[in-house]
Write a protein that holds these residues in place. Structure first.
Motif, PDB file in Angstrom:
ATOM      1  N   MET A   1       0.758  -1.064  -0.012  1.00 38.92           N
ATOM      2  CA  MET A   1       0.070   0.113   0.141  1.00 38.92           C
ATOM      3  C   MET A   1       0.935   1.226  -0.015  1.00 38.92           C
ATOM      4  O   MET A   1       1.764   1.256   0.669  1.00 38.92           O
ATOM      5  CB  MET A   1      -0.905   0.008   1.088  1.00 38.92           C
ATOM      6  CG  MET A   1      -2.128  -0.851   1.343  1.00 38.92           C
ATOM      7  SD  MET A   1      -3.344  -0.882   2.629  1.00 38.92           S
ATOM      8  CE  MET A   1      -2.301  -1.240   3.972  1.00 38.92           C
ATOM      9  N   ASN A   2       0.409   2.289  -0.668  1.00 36.86           N
ATOM     10  CA  ASN A   2       1.216   3.376  -0.746  1.00 36.86           C
ATOM     11  C   ASN A   2       0.690   4.251   0.503  1.00 36.86           C
ATOM     12  O   ASN A   2      -0.179   3.959   1.394  1.00 36.86           O
ATOM     13  CB  ASN A   2       0.815   4.468  -1.951  1.00 36.86           C
ATOM     14  CG  ASN A   2      -0.492   4.601  -2.108  1.00 36.86           C
ATOM     15  OD1 ASN A   2      -1.534   4.844  -1.113  1.00 36.86           O
ATOM     16  ND2 ASN A   2      -0.961   4.772  -3.408  1.00 36.86           N
ATOM     17  N   ASP A   3       1.334   5.420   0.528  1.00 34.97           N
ATOM     18  CA  ASP A   3       1.175   6.324   2.175  1.00 34.97           C
ATOM     19  C   ASP A   3      -0.547   6.648   1.948  1.00 34.97           C
ATOM     20  O   ASP A   3      -0.803   6.390   3.273  1.00 34.97           O
ATOM     21  CB  ASP A   3       1.817   7.511   2.063  1.00 34.97           C
ATOM     22  CG  ASP A   3       3.319   7.188   2.453  1.00 34.97           C
ATOM     23  OD1 ASP A   3       3.771   6.004   2.467  1.00 34.97           O
ATOM     24  OD2 ASP A   3       4.073   8.149   1.935  1.00 34.97           O
ATOM     25  N   LEU A   4      -0.999   7.005   1.156  1.00 35.41           N
ATOM     26  CA  LEU A   4      -2.805   7.392   1.225  1.00 35.41           C
ATOM     27  C   LEU A   4      -3.348   6.516   1.684  1.00 35.41           C
ATOM     28  O   LEU A   4      -4.205   6.208   2.367  1.00 35.41           O
ATOM     29  CB  LEU A   4      -2.823   8.007  -0.169  1.00 35.41           C
ATOM     30  CG  LEU A   4      -4.493   8.571  -0.243  1.00 35.41           C
ATOM     31  CD1 LEU A   4      -4.650   9.678   0.949  1.00 35.41           C
ATOM     32  CD2 LEU A   4      -4.575   9.398  -1.609  1.00 35.41           C
ATOM     33  N   GLU A   5      -2.959   5.215   0.841  1.00 28.24           N
ATOM     34  CA  GLU A   5      -3.809   3.980   1.290  1.00 28.24           C
ATOM     35  C   GLU A   5      -3.730   3.473   2.834  1.00 28.24           C
ATOM     36  O   GLU A   5      -4.686   2.989   3.444  1.00 28.24           O
ATOM     37  CB  GLU A   5      -3.544   2.688   0.232  1.00 28.24           C
ATOM     38  CG  GLU A   5      -3.625   2.942  -1.129  1.00 28.24           C
ATOM     39  CD  GLU A   5      -3.344   2.052  -1.978  1.00 28.24           C
ATOM     40  OE1 GLU A   5      -3.697   1.817  -3.249  1.00 28.24           O
ATOM     41  OE2 GLU A   5      -1.975   1.552  -1.853  1.00 28.24           O
TER      42      GLU A   5
ATOM     43  N   VAL B   1      -5.982   5.856   4.805  1.00 26.94           N
ATOM     44  CA  VAL B   1      -7.665   5.210   4.527  1.00 26.94           C
ATOM     45  C   VAL B   1      -7.757   4.040   5.335  1.00 26.94           C
ATOM     46  O   VAL B   1      -8.576   4.078   5.849  1.00 26.94           O
ATOM     47  CB  VAL B   1      -7.551   5.106   3.059  1.00 26.94           C
ATOM     48  CG1 VAL B   1      -9.063   4.622   2.869  1.00 26.94           C
ATOM     49  CG2 VAL B   1      -7.675   6.525   2.251  1.00 26.94           C
ATOM     50  N   ALA B   2      -6.692   3.039   5.082  1.00 27.42           N
ATOM     51  CA  ALA B   2      -6.928   1.714   6.095  1.00 27.42           C
ATOM     52  C   ALA B   2      -7.049   2.168   7.606  1.00 27.42           C
ATOM     53  O   ALA B   2      -7.533   1.323   8.318  1.00 27.42           O
ATOM     54  CB  ALA B   2      -5.657   0.759   5.679  1.00 27.42           C
TER      55      ALA B   2
ATOM     56  N   TYR C   1      -1.776  14.242   5.014  1.00 26.82           N
ATOM     57  CA  TYR C   1      -3.021  14.085   4.263  1.00 26.82           C
ATOM     58  C   TYR C   1      -4.240  14.675   5.172  1.00 26.82           C
ATOM     59  O   TYR C   1      -5.460  14.915   4.203  1.00 26.82           O
ATOM     60  CB  TYR C   1      -3.341  12.443   3.973  1.00 26.82           C
ATOM     61  CG  TYR C   1      -2.200  11.998   3.022  1.00 26.82           C
ATOM     62  CD1 TYR C   1      -2.388  12.286   1.696  1.00 26.82           C
ATOM     63  CD2 TYR C   1      -1.317  11.025   3.124  1.00 26.82           C
ATOM     64  CE1 TYR C   1      -1.427  11.862   0.611  1.00 26.82           C
ATOM     65  CE2 TYR C   1      -0.447  10.651   2.546  1.00 26.82           C
ATOM     66  CZ  TYR C   1      -0.464  11.019   1.310  1.00 26.82           C
ATOM     67  OH  TYR C   1       0.329  10.542   0.175  1.00 26.82           O
TER      68      TYR C   1
ATOM     69  N   PRO D   1     -12.849   9.595   4.402  1.00 28.52           N
ATOM     70  CA  PRO D   1     -11.475   8.749   4.009  1.00 28.52           C
ATOM     71  C   PRO D   1     -10.784   9.729   3.118  1.00 28.52           C
ATOM     72  O   PRO D   1     -11.115  10.766   2.239  1.00 28.52           O
ATOM     73  CB  PRO D   1     -12.034   7.871   2.856  1.00 28.52           C
ATOM     74  CG  PRO D   1     -13.519   7.447   3.618  1.00 28.52           C
ATOM     75  CD  PRO D   1     -14.007   8.731   3.782  1.00 28.52           C
TER      76      PRO D   1
ATOM     77  N   ASN E   1      -8.948   9.890   0.703  1.00 33.61           N
ATOM     78  CA  ASN E   1      -8.560   9.750  -0.504  1.00 33.61           C
ATOM     79  C   ASN E   1      -9.728  10.468  -1.447  1.00 33.61           C
ATOM     80  O   ASN E   1      -9.694  10.399  -2.672  1.00 33.61           O
ATOM     81  CB  ASN E   1      -8.428   8.280  -1.250  1.00 33.61           C
ATOM     82  CG  ASN E   1      -9.675   7.462  -0.645  1.00 33.61           C
ATOM     83  OD1 ASN E   1     -10.174   7.815   0.250  1.00 33.61           O
ATOM     84  ND2 ASN E   1      -9.755   6.370  -1.564  1.00 33.61           N
TER      85      ASN E   1
ATOM     86  N   ASN F   1     -18.859   0.186  -3.058  1.00 33.22           N
ATOM     87  CA  ASN F   1     -17.424   0.744  -3.071  1.00 33.22           C
ATOM     88  C   ASN F   1     -17.608   2.174  -2.697  1.00 33.22           C
ATOM     89  O   ASN F   1     -18.163   3.090  -3.299  1.00 33.22           O
ATOM     90  CB  ASN F   1     -16.559   0.655  -4.338  1.00 33.22           C
ATOM     91  CG  ASN F   1     -15.268   1.114  -4.177  1.00 33.22           C
ATOM     92  OD1 ASN F   1     -14.786   1.725  -3.216  1.00 33.22           O
ATOM     93  ND2 ASN F   1     -14.359   0.916  -5.294  1.00 33.22           N
TER      94      ASN F   1
ATOM     95  N   ASP G   1     -15.290   4.348  -2.787  1.00 31.10           N
ATOM     96  CA  ASP G   1     -14.736   5.234  -3.443  1.00 31.10           C
ATOM     97  C   ASP G   1     -15.498   5.790  -4.764  1.00 31.10           C
ATOM     98  O   ASP G   1     -15.159   6.616  -5.562  1.00 31.10           O
ATOM     99  CB  ASP G   1     -13.460   4.813  -4.240  1.00 31.10           C
ATOM    100  CG  ASP G   1     -12.380   4.600  -2.818  1.00 31.10           C
ATOM    101  OD1 ASP G   1     -12.808   5.029  -1.778  1.00 31.10           O
ATOM    102  OD2 ASP G   1     -11.393   3.880  -3.129  1.00 31.10           O
TER     103      ASP G   1
END
Length: 294
Positions: free
Chosen positions: A1-5, A8-9, A46, A118, A120, A240, A242
């Protein structure tokens, strides 16, 4: 996972587990696999607050809902919210909301409940996201009596994203904390008679009964609205989170293509705002426009 993910997690974990008996900063870090220092850095990047500040905002806002919706005494609410004492909880609550828990339970005034979208979602709105398939949109007329609009106008916003960039995000939690509201907080397109010089036609707001008279924070305005029909355009629920922006776009498309006269209506955006209620997975996206019968 990247930093943004990762952020969110972490938000998703907090949302799911904030009521657990063993919930803590340490339990969050263990579950995500990052140190507190690492998560603090990512949250500042973020969300502009630390992990602790985020958790504190979540648990205090959830506790405010308990004060309104249950008969639990304040100490029990404090302990359920991971505070060790009535005094510590009261200090934290008053620092965040400028009212004590007891006063809030008694008056039910509007307070800025924390929403915590979230991280993102801002980027999803900026980039746009198309739907893979069409969504069914239902149209439901709802009669509105004479009522009062509580709203926070913007100076230059042109839509949801620019409004949040100008006004921040407290408006949503604050307006949704009003028990007397007819519906949830929305982004508004104001009619001409409510658009003042030096402000745009974009605001946020809620409708309340005509006799609502509780104090509101600086910047908020009120106006009386005449009796009318609100025509609700609503999408299907979706899985979803998103996809929220795509579903809102689909509902706007249905609104643009709707033949009002065929069904005996005429748009009346000169007498009341248009309401964009956003989108939630369990409800769908919703937009309401004022109409009159012809």
């Amino acid at each position: 996972m990247n930093d943004l993910e990762i952020v969110v997690a972490t938000q998703a974990y907090i949302k799911l587990h904030h009521n657990d008996d063993d919930f803590s900063i340490e339990s969050i870090c263990n579950a995500i696999g990052y140190s507190r220092r690492q998560l603090d850095r990512l949250f500042r990047k973020y969300i502009q607050i630390t992990l602790y500040e985020y958790v504190n905002a979540v648990v205090l806002s959830k506790s405010a809902e308990k004060l309104i919706n249950t008969l639990d005494n304040v100490l029990d609410v404090a302990l359920d919210s991971h505070f060790n004492s009535h005094e510590g909880y009261t200090r934290s609550f008053a620092k965040r909301f400028s009212v004590t828990p007891d006063e809030y339970r008694k008056t039910k005034i509007a307070i800025p409940l924390f929403v915590g979208h979230p991280a993102n979602h801002y980027h999803i709105l900026k980039e746009g996201r198309a739907m893979e398939s069409a969504s069914i949109c239902t149209v439901i007329p709802v009669d509105r009596p004479k009522r009062k609009l509580i709203y926070l106008p913007s100076k230059s916003a042109t839509g949801y994203l620019s409004y949040c960039e100008e006004a921040g995000c407290d408006w949503e939690g604050l307006q949704n904390s009003i028990p007397e509201k007819f519906d949830t907080a929305a982004i508004l397109e104001l009619p001409d008679f409510l658009q003042e010089e030096g402000f745009s036609n974009i605001a946020s707001g809620v409708e309340v009964p005509l006799d609502y008279s509780k104090p509101l924070p600086d910047g908020y305005k009120t106006a009386e609205l005449p009796e009318c029909i609100l025509l609700y355009f609503q999408s299907e629920p979706f899985e979803n989170p998103d996809d929220f922006g795509a579903y809102i776009g689909q509902v706007y498309k249905a609104l643009e293509n709707y033949n009002f006269e065929r069904y005996g209506y005429k748009l009346a955006t000169n007498i009341a705002p248009t309401f964009n209620f956003g989108a939630q997975t369990d409800v769908g996206a919703r937009i309401a426009v004022p109409v009159i019968r012809i």
